[in-house]
Design a protein around this motif. Structure first.
Motif, short mmCIF file in Angstrom:
data_model
loop_
_atom_site.label_atom_id
_atom_site.label_comp_id
_atom_site.label_asym_id
_atom_site.label_seq_id
_atom_site.Cartn_x
_atom_site.Cartn_y
_atom_site.Cartn_z
N UNK A 51 -12.02 7.10 46.59
CA UNK A 51 -11.32 7.92 46.42
C UNK A 51 -10.18 8.64 46.99
N UNK A 52 -9.62 8.05 48.63
CA UNK A 52 -8.16 8.60 48.44
C UNK A 52 -7.74 7.52 48.14
N UNK A 53 -7.50 6.11 48.21
CA UNK A 53 -6.99 4.68 47.43
C UNK A 53 -6.75 5.30 46.17
N UNK A 54 -7.60 5.46 45.37
CA UNK A 54 -8.00 5.48 44.15
C UNK A 54 -6.75 6.18 43.26
N UNK A 55 -7.22 8.12 43.92
CA UNK A 55 -6.64 9.15 43.65
C UNK A 55 -5.35 8.87 44.40
N UNK A 56 -4.92 8.49 45.47
CA UNK A 56 -3.31 8.49 45.94
C UNK A 56 -2.80 6.93 45.06
N UNK A 57 -3.21 6.35 44.99
CA UNK A 57 -2.78 5.25 43.65
C UNK A 57 -1.86 5.52 42.95
N UNK A 58 -2.43 6.15 41.47
CA UNK A 58 -3.14 6.48 40.74
C UNK A 58 -1.66 7.70 40.17
N UNK A 84 -0.64 9.99 52.46
CA UNK A 84 -2.02 9.89 52.59
C UNK A 84 -2.96 8.74 52.76
N UNK A 85 -2.32 7.31 52.20
CA UNK A 85 -2.60 6.23 52.24
C UNK A 85 -2.55 5.81 53.57
N UNK A 86 -1.20 6.06 53.75
CA UNK A 86 -0.62 5.66 55.78
C UNK A 86 -1.83 6.00 56.89
N UNK A 87 -2.55 7.39 56.30
CA UNK A 87 -3.62 8.12 57.33
C UNK A 87 -4.88 7.54 57.41
N UNK A 88 -4.84 7.38 55.95
CA UNK A 88 -6.96 6.86 55.52
C UNK A 88 -6.75 5.75 55.91
N UNK A 89 -5.92 4.39 55.60
CA UNK A 89 -5.49 2.96 55.81
C UNK A 89 -5.65 3.14 57.47
N UNK A 90 -5.15 4.60 58.23
CA UNK A 90 -5.54 4.13 60.24
C UNK A 90 -6.59 4.67 60.06
N UNK A 91 -7.75 5.52 59.87
CA UNK A 91 -9.29 6.04 59.83
C UNK A 91 -10.42 5.32 59.77
N UNK A 92 -9.81 5.49 58.51
CA UNK A 92 -11.22 4.86 57.12
C UNK A 92 -11.92 3.70 58.10
N UNK A 93 -10.48 2.79 58.08
CA UNK A 93 -11.39 1.23 58.39
C UNK A 93 -11.82 0.58 59.95
N UNK A 94 -10.98 1.44 60.47
CA UNK A 94 -11.71 2.39 61.84
C UNK A 94 -13.78 2.51 62.78
N UNK A 95 -13.58 3.35 61.38
CA UNK A 95 -14.64 4.06 61.41
C UNK A 95 -15.60 3.12 61.13
N UNK A 96 -15.56 2.59 60.08
CA UNK A 96 -16.28 1.41 59.48
C UNK A 96 -16.41 0.06 60.55
N UNK A 97 -15.46 -0.09 61.08
CA UNK A 97 -15.74 -1.43 62.29
C UNK A 97 -16.99 -0.83 63.13
N UNK A 98 -16.42 0.66 63.32
CA UNK A 98 -17.20 1.09 64.89
C UNK A 98 -18.30 1.43 64.45
#
Length: 396
Positions: A51-58, A84-98
């Motif tokens: 949702x974050x990626x789709x809405x902000x990229x749109x 917003x894309x920078x903050x989201x990509x800095x957190x969400x992938x890390x949470x998924x991996x952990x």
């Protein structure tokens, strides 16, 4: 000197290079290990990331592709959505991996990289919201001078200055932390943070603390003063102005004010939690509030600006309708090329069994008509095929 805290999941050679990530305080891990809990949390995080990626990229594409939106306010919004894309990509992938990993460890370089991305996100967000308050102040209090004060060239320089200064400040902060030897490898957070790592330092970290205090009392308070000053002036104009002026001020300032309060709340709690003892609060509440500024702000900002800004909303609706019309047109052409629309027998009023529409037989192909029903016929050509219409005589 304090001895390094052992990490069971790491080898003896790698322990000094690893930081173990766990939740805040209670001893229970935030990164759950059971399969049922993972199956519940993973889809939620994936949906939020999408949702974050789709809405902000749109919204970035809409602003960049429409020349009517190449105005100062929308240029600031575009920079905000990129951040917003920078903050989201800095957190969400890390949470998924952990969450997917059984050993919740991260190397020091990756931890420092995450700190750089998240702190850069926070600084750019804060500065951009502060400058946007000044932009709204000029637009409402000095509408005739707005085009001369806020030109596209000035706005581009301001945005570039925000990103460059934020990148420089965060880089200096991390460079003061890298040389410090660490006497521990446990961070009581769900992501890497600057202050918890600084507390693990064995040597004196006075330089980094002084640098943080100078920054806090100069830049941070300056932005707070700018925001308070501009909104006091806007409020004064609203109280003394006409009803139309108040409506314009509310429509343009409401999304910015909501975004500013939302981000300020999350950032204030995060700063308070990292520097003071908040163990009296429930553990899961502290975990949620620690990532609130990194999750809710990127989710809510596209909704606040996309739904409330009339230009962006109208363009998005127009693009959606044009896409739907294009899909319908393609479907129609495919149906016509395939032999026409699906038809069902239709009976005229009066109970006659003769069909009103006949798209087969000699009349439809233009050959010998045969027996013509009472009332005559008419043939209508519609591009790829023709249709014979049978009519009945009118009764007066």
């Amino acid at each position: 000197m304090r001895q390094p805290v052992p990490v069971e999941a790491a080898t003896a050679d790698d322990r000094e290079k690893l930081l173990f990530i766990m939740d805040t305080g209670s001893g229970r891990r935030f990164f759950v290990d059971s399969g049922s809990q993972k199956s519940l949390i993973l889809p939620v995080i994936k949906d939020m990331l999408a949702e974050v990626l789709g809405a902000n990229v749109l919204l970035i594409v809409v602003i960049c592709m429409n020349r009517s939106l190449h105005e100062p306010m929308y240029m600031f919004l575009c920079s905000l959505f990129v951040n917003e894309l920078l903050g989201s990509t800095g957190l969400f992938p890390f949470l998924l991996v952990q969450i997917l990993s059984d050993a919740h460890i991260v190397s020091v370089p990756l931890c420092l990289l995450q700190i750089y991305c998240l702190y850069l996100y926070g600084n750019v967000e804060y500065y951009t919201l502060g400058v946007m308050s000044y932009d709204r102040y000029v637009a409402i209090c000095f509408p005739l001078q707005y085009n001369t004060r806020m030109t596209c060239g000035k706005v581009a320089k301001i945005i570039s200055g925000i990103w460059l200064y934020s990148a420089l400040y965060v880089g200096v902060s991390i460079s003061l932390t890298i040389p410090l030897p660490l006497c521990g490898n446990i961070i009581n957070k769900v992501y890497c943070d600057y202050y918890p790592i600084a507390k693990l330092a064995c040597s004196d970290s006075t330089a980094s603390k002084i640098y943080e205090l100078v920054y806090l009392f100069t830049i941070t308070f300056s932005i707070v003063f700018l925001i308070l000053f501009t909104y006091m002036k806007i409020l004064k104009v609203c109280l003394c102005g006409s009803k139309q002026t108040r409506q314009k001020a509310i429509s343009t300032c409401a999304p910015h004010l909501a975004s500013l309060l939302n981000f300020s709340f999350g950032a204030f709690f995060e700063l308070t939690q990292t520097r003071f003892n908040m163990s009296h609060l429930p553990n899961m509440l502290r975990v949620f509030l620690s990532i609130y500024w990194l999750i809710c702000t990127p989710l809510l900002n596209p909704l606040l600006y996309g739904l409330n800004m009339s230009k962006i909303r109208n363009i998005c609706i127009g693009k959606l309708l044009s896409c739907n019309a294009g899909v319908f047109s393609l479907h129609r052409d495919a149906v016509l090329l395939g032999g026409g629309w699906p038809r069902s027998p239709r009976r005229p009023v009066g109970g006659s069994s003769r069909p009103l529409l006949n798209t087969s037989g000699p009349l439809a192909t233009g050959s010998s008509p045969g027996r013509v029903p009472r009332g005559g016929t008419g043939t209508v050509r519609t591009g790829l095929y023709q249709m014979s219409l049978f009519t009945t005589p009118k009764t007066f």
